[in-house]
Motif scaffolding. Sequence first.
Motif, PDB file in Angstrom:
ATOM      1  N   MET A 219       0.899  -1.110   0.046  1.00 39.58           N
ATOM      2  CA  MET A 219       0.269   0.154  -0.032  1.00 39.58           C
ATOM      3  C   MET A 219       0.875   1.335   0.002  1.00 39.58           C
ATOM      4  SD  MET A 219      -2.948  -1.253   2.649  1.00 39.58           S
ATOM      5  CE  MET A 219      -3.669   0.290   2.524  1.00 39.58           C
ATOM      6  N   ALA A 220       1.998   1.180   0.630  1.00 37.09           N
ATOM      7  CA  ALA A 220       2.829   2.433   0.785  1.00 37.09           C
ATOM      8  C   ALA A 220       3.472   2.314  -0.575  1.00 37.09           C
ATOM      9  CB  ALA A 220       3.929   2.148   1.750  1.00 37.09           C
ATOM     10  N   ASN A 221       3.776   1.431  -1.291  1.00 33.02           N
ATOM     11  CA  ASN A 221       4.442   1.517  -2.897  1.00 33.02           C
ATOM     12  C   ASN A 221       3.337   2.220  -3.563  1.00 33.02           C
ATOM     13  OD1 ASN A 221       6.294   1.111  -4.947  1.00 33.02           O
ATOM     14  ND2 ASN A 221       5.148  -0.875  -5.296  1.00 33.02           N
ATOM     15  N   VAL A 222       2.142   1.848  -3.584  1.00 36.62           N
ATOM     16  CA  VAL A 222       1.323   2.459  -4.442  1.00 36.62           C
ATOM     17  C   VAL A 222       1.044   3.779  -4.078  1.00 36.62           C
ATOM     18  CG1 VAL A 222      -1.170   2.246  -5.240  1.00 36.62           C
ATOM     19  CG2 VAL A 222       0.045   0.047  -4.730  1.00 36.62           C
ATOM     20  N   LEU A 223       0.779   4.125  -2.888  1.00 35.25           N
ATOM     21  CA  LEU A 223       0.698   5.723  -2.390  1.00 35.25           C
ATOM     22  C   LEU A 223       2.019   6.624  -3.064  1.00 35.25           C
ATOM     23  CD1 LEU A 223      -0.734   5.067   1.096  1.00 35.25           C
ATOM     24  CD2 LEU A 223      -1.768   6.206  -0.906  1.00 35.25           C
ATOM     25  N   ALA A 224       3.104   5.811  -2.948  1.00 35.52           N
ATOM     26  CA  ALA A 224       4.306   6.539  -3.220  1.00 35.52           C
ATOM     27  C   ALA A 224       4.091   6.896  -4.930  1.00 35.52           C
ATOM     28  CB  ALA A 224       5.616   5.718  -3.156  1.00 35.52           C
ATOM     29  N   CYS A 225       3.734   5.849  -5.704  1.00 34.36           N
ATOM     30  CA  CYS A 225       3.485   5.961  -7.056  1.00 34.36           C
ATOM     31  C   CYS A 225       2.475   7.207  -7.295  1.00 34.36           C
ATOM     32  CB  CYS A 225       2.863   4.670  -7.792  1.00 34.36           C
ATOM     33  SG  CYS A 225       3.954   3.302  -7.946  1.00 34.36           S
ATOM     34  N   ALA A 241       1.010  14.912   0.469  1.00 33.51           N
ATOM     35  CA  ALA A 241      -0.184  14.321   1.594  1.00 33.51           C
ATOM     36  C   ALA A 241      -0.151  12.950   1.284  1.00 33.51           C
ATOM     37  CB  ALA A 241      -1.542  15.087   1.041  1.00 33.51           C
ATOM     38  N   LEU A 242      -0.071  12.449   0.204  1.00 34.75           N
ATOM     39  CA  LEU A 242       0.172  10.983  -0.427  1.00 34.75           C
ATOM     40  C   LEU A 242       1.306  10.199   0.019  1.00 34.75           C
ATOM     41  CD1 LEU A 242      -1.215  11.354  -4.024  1.00 34.75           C
ATOM     42  CD2 LEU A 242      -2.176   9.965  -2.318  1.00 34.75           C
ATOM     43  N   VAL A 243       2.425  11.111  -0.029  1.00 29.05           N
ATOM     44  CA  VAL A 243       3.627  10.103   0.607  1.00 29.05           C
ATOM     45  C   VAL A 243       3.775  10.172   2.005  1.00 29.05           C
ATOM     46  CG1 VAL A 243       5.177  12.267   0.672  1.00 29.05           C
ATOM     47  CG2 VAL A 243       6.285   9.998   0.078  1.00 29.05           C
ATOM     48  N   THR A 244       3.323  11.122   2.637  1.00 30.00           N
ATOM     49  CA  THR A 244       2.970  10.958   4.132  1.00 30.00           C
ATOM     50  C   THR A 244       2.265   9.701   4.622  1.00 30.00           C
ATOM     51  OG1 THR A 244       3.090  13.442   4.274  1.00 30.00           O
ATOM     52  CG2 THR A 244       2.162  12.159   6.151  1.00 30.00           C
ATOM     53  N   ALA A 245       1.121   9.460   3.605  1.00 33.42           N
ATOM     54  CA  ALA A 245       0.292   8.599   4.017  1.00 33.42           C
ATOM     55  C   ALA A 245       0.937   7.294   3.675  1.00 33.42           C
ATOM     56  CB  ALA A 245      -0.971   8.397   3.026  1.00 33.42           C
ATOM     57  N   ALA A 246       1.899   7.238   2.436  1.00 30.59           N
ATOM     58  CA  ALA A 246       2.693   5.919   2.320  1.00 30.59           C
ATOM     59  C   ALA A 246       3.677   5.631   3.703  1.00 30.59           C
ATOM     60  CB  ALA A 246       3.444   6.149   0.967  1.00 30.59           C
ATOM     61  N   GLN A 247       4.014   6.759   4.113  1.00 31.31           N
ATOM     62  CA  GLN A 247       5.093   6.375   5.192  1.00 31.31           C
ATOM     63  C   GLN A 247       4.428   6.023   6.350  1.00 31.31           C
ATOM     64  OE1 GLN A 247       6.610  10.297   5.078  1.00 31.31           O
ATOM     65  NE2 GLN A 247       8.587   9.694   4.221  1.00 31.31           N
ATOM     66  N   ASP A 248       3.033   6.153   6.480  1.00 35.81           N
ATOM     67  CA  ASP A 248       2.347   6.046   7.834  1.00 35.81           C
ATOM     68  C   ASP A 248       1.892   4.494   7.597  1.00 35.81           C
ATOM     69  OD1 ASP A 248       2.246   8.530   9.052  1.00 35.81           O
ATOM     70  OD2 ASP A 248       0.307   8.822   8.391  1.00 35.81           O
ATOM     71  N   GLN A 249       1.714   3.979   6.216  1.00 33.52           N
ATOM     72  CA  GLN A 249       1.292   2.581   6.058  1.00 33.52           C
ATOM     73  C   GLN A 249       2.705   1.555   6.202  1.00 33.52           C
ATOM     74  OE1 GLN A 249      -1.298   1.127   5.215  1.00 33.52           O
ATOM     75  NE2 GLN A 249      -2.645   2.946   5.339  1.00 33.52           N
ATOM     76  N   ALA A 250       3.808   2.263   5.767  1.00 32.35           N
ATOM     77  CA  ALA A 250       5.303   1.594   5.930  1.00 32.35           C
ATOM     78  C   ALA A 250       5.493   1.476   7.453  1.00 32.35           C
ATOM     79  CB  ALA A 250       6.128   2.313   5.380  1.00 32.35           C
ATOM     80  N   ARG A 251       5.028   2.376   8.439  1.00 32.15           N
ATOM     81  CA  ARG A 251       5.319   2.235   9.691  1.00 32.15           C
ATOM     82  C   ARG A 251       4.339   1.266  10.238  1.00 32.15           C
ATOM     83  NH1 ARG A 251       6.761   7.804   9.274  1.00 32.15           N
ATOM     84  NH2 ARG A 251       4.638   8.286   9.208  1.00 32.15           N
ATOM     85  N   ALA A 252       3.103   1.085   9.730  1.00 30.18           N
ATOM     86  CA  ALA A 252       2.125   0.050  10.261  1.00 30.18           C
ATOM     87  C   ALA A 252       2.490  -1.204   9.933  1.00 30.18           C
ATOM     88  CB  ALA A 252       0.874   0.386   9.711  1.00 30.18           C
ATOM     89  N   ALA A 253       3.511  -1.569   9.068  1.00 28.02           N
ATOM     90  CA  ALA A 253       3.865  -2.791   8.587  1.00 28.02           C
ATOM     91  C   ALA A 253       4.575  -3.500   9.255  1.00 28.02           C
ATOM     92  CB  ALA A 253       4.313  -2.803   7.062  1.00 28.02           C
ATOM     93  N   MET A 254       4.691  -4.726   9.484  1.00 32.81           N
ATOM     94  CA  MET A 254       5.860  -5.505  10.086  1.00 32.81           C
ATOM     95  C   MET A 254       7.128  -5.782   9.292  1.00 32.81           C
ATOM     96  SD  MET A 254       4.927  -6.320  13.223  1.00 32.81           S
ATOM     97  CE  MET A 254       5.694  -7.569  13.780  1.00 32.81           C
TER      98      MET A 254
END
Length: 429
Positions: A219-225, A241-254
């Motif tokens: 999801m982070a990858n797609v948001l980065a695109c 805003a989109l890359v910030t959301a991407a980084q939030d998803q990356a932090r949520a990932a294990m």
Amino acid sequence: MIEACRDRDFGRVFRLVKARAGIYPSMIARRCELTPSRVGEVIDGRRQLLHMDVIERISDGLRIPGHMLGLARRTWETPQNLTVTPREPTEAAPPADMQLAASLPGTDVDSILALAAERDLSPSTLNALHSSIADYWRRDDEHGGESLRPAVLGQLRYVVGLLKEERSSPMRDGLHGIAAELARLTGWTYFDARQYHQARAYFTEALGLAKAVDDHQFMANVLACMSLQATYQDKPGDALALVTAAQDQARAAMGTTPRVLAMLAMREAFAHATLGNHSATHSAISEAHTHLGRISTDDPDPAWVAYFDETKLVVDTGIAHGRLGEAVLAEPLIADALRREHRTNHRGRALHAFWLARTQLQRGKLDEACHTAMDALVPAAAVSSQRVARHLREFHEQLEPFRREPAAVAFESRLREVLPRQVSGSPRP
């Protein structure tokens, strides 16, 4: 389209296939054996196409059924009736789901493939699908995604169809991941063609598929695109805003890997640079380099981030500085990465060479800039990419004050030789 074909209004036909199918005038010209200038004149309403042999070439090149243009059935069209006759009479009819209809319409290929599809998928099936995706990305770098899109879309529909059946959890998760990657690749091909609305639709589909299996890294990858696309659309606020959301998803990932974090930090740098925020851009660049320095061979990197290596980090750093107008910092970085970049990556080499030429021009190095841009024309001609065409046009426009200088004249001459369509579409006299 039916009305346009009935009236043989080929200007409208060409506009429709461009808008709806992503088939651009240059490709129309190749498919229909016409010159690009002739196609442009038809689209602009300055020429009509009346000769039957030309109409037949358009029918065949764009796969328009003959009856829509008042022609006989074309040789490539599926026969109206394809009757299946059993060799020997049978006592009982086969089950309904095994019967093929007497008429097989050519547009219903997906349903025919589904009938023949293997029902019991195995890990090797997933490996084969992953392998085909890797091959699609390689060919996308070499040739652009426009010609790949029909195959990618067909495979996406096929995998989504497989998801409608009952599967074990590991197999279902694997299919979701493959479908998500195919949707992202489809969105990427539309983004590279600068068809942003369609790109966003497929990126959104990819997000939904990844969310269904809680794949936060993807999801982070797609948001980065999507963030990168927003920078091309001159929407830096959306990009951030989109890359910030991407980084939030990356932090949520294990177990998000340093390589993924480095890629996201560089996307953040692009967003800040487009906003003109120098300090935030430099901070994000520094973070990207720090993350890449932490990479180890044991990191379980997803396959989709393998492209983000040291060479990619260096060239993106140069581009971020270039977006800020820091040509002195940008030029040596982009030049160094370009020397190391793989020769078969035609689109990347063209994009980065035009960036280098622009930074050299900003530094007053006219001869070097024109020489660099001339080197970019060969890979630019080898790939179908509207992003590359945009960078070429931007450099071409920046040459306007110097158009009488020998270096600029030489570049103009080479451009007319290698990419004449780009010159005819240019605002310059």
